[in-house]
Design an enzyme around this catalytic site. Sequence first.
Site, short mmCIF file in Angstrom:
data_model
loop_
_atom_site.label_atom_id
_atom_site.label_comp_id
_atom_site.label_asym_id
_atom_site.label_seq_id
_atom_site.Cartn_x
_atom_site.Cartn_y
_atom_site.Cartn_z
N HIS A 1 0.81 -1.27 0.06
CA HIS A 1 0.12 0.02 -0.04
C HIS A 1 0.90 1.20 0.02
O HIS A 1 2.11 1.11 0.53
CB HIS A 1 -0.99 0.05 1.12
N HIS B 1 0.92 5.31 1.04
CA HIS B 1 0.24 6.30 1.94
C HIS B 1 0.28 7.67 1.11
O HIS B 1 1.28 8.13 0.45
CB HIS B 1 0.80 6.48 3.15
P1 AMP Z 1 1.58 0.62 7.42
O1 AMP Z 1 1.92 0.80 8.93
O2 AMP Z 1 2.61 1.16 6.50
O3 AMP Z 1 1.58 -1.08 7.33
O4 AMP Z 1 0.12 1.18 7.27
C1 AMP Z 1 -1.05 0.51 7.40
C2 AMP Z 1 -1.81 1.58 7.77
O5 AMP Z 1 -3.33 0.90 7.45
C3 AMP Z 1 -1.79 2.24 8.87
O6 AMP Z 1 -1.71 3.81 8.52
C4 AMP Z 1 -3.09 2.29 9.52
O7 AMP Z 1 -3.82 3.18 10.28
C5 AMP Z 1 -4.25 1.81 8.39
N1 AMP Z 1 -5.16 0.86 8.69
C6 AMP Z 1 -5.00 -0.36 9.45
N2 AMP Z 1 -6.48 -1.03 9.30
C7 AMP Z 1 -7.16 -0.11 8.45
C8 AMP Z 1 -8.62 -0.32 8.11
N3 AMP Z 1 -9.49 -1.14 8.33
N4 AMP Z 1 -8.98 0.63 7.15
C9 AMP Z 1 -8.33 1.70 6.62
N5 AMP Z 1 -6.91 1.76 7.15
C10 AMP Z 1 -6.46 0.85 8.02
#
Ligand code: AMP
Length: 144
Positions: free
Chosen positions: A107, A109
């Site tokens: 993903h 950001h």
């Molecule tokens: P990372 O730490 O780069 O793996 O980012 C994962 C991101 O996903 C974090 O910024 C979380 O806040 C976000 N996140 C986790 N669960 C969800 C969800 N159900 N819907 C939207 N964002 C999420």
Amino acid sequence: MSLDGTYDDGNIFAKILRGEAPAVRVFEDSHVLGFMDVFPQSKGHCLVIPKHSTARNFLEEAPEVIGPLMLGVQRIARATRAALNPDGLMITTFNGAASGQTVYHLHVHIIPRWEGVPLGRHGGGMADMEDLKALAELIAAKIS
Ligand code: AMP
């Protein structure tokens, strides 16, 4: 989790893609889905994921997926700028736990930034869903 490992299709983004978990969607095409981060580090923080992927991170992704993914990221980032008028935008991907990665489906950001407004904590407080829906609508309206 380290940089090495096996894709687990029980991860939350895989569930969102299968419609098994909710998401506040901003934009999608046949390649990517963009949705609001529920623990936003700034107003308008959104995530963009490839739809057809079992890559846990950027390094693992098939080259042919990267192009359409980054086009989707650029499209949503431009719409975010038009909708929210930030002073800057961070566009990032974390690879491996040591870098801060917590969800193991690739993903990207998109984090809008304003002068003088500190970045929120990664994995901080949960957003109000109505606020997220309103932001998603503003951004979606500027997709071109
Ligand atoms: P990372 O730490 O780069 O793996 O980012 C994962 C991101 O996903 C974090 O910024 C979380 O806040 C976000 N996140 C986790 N669960 C969800 C969800 N159900 N819907 C939207 N964002 C999420």
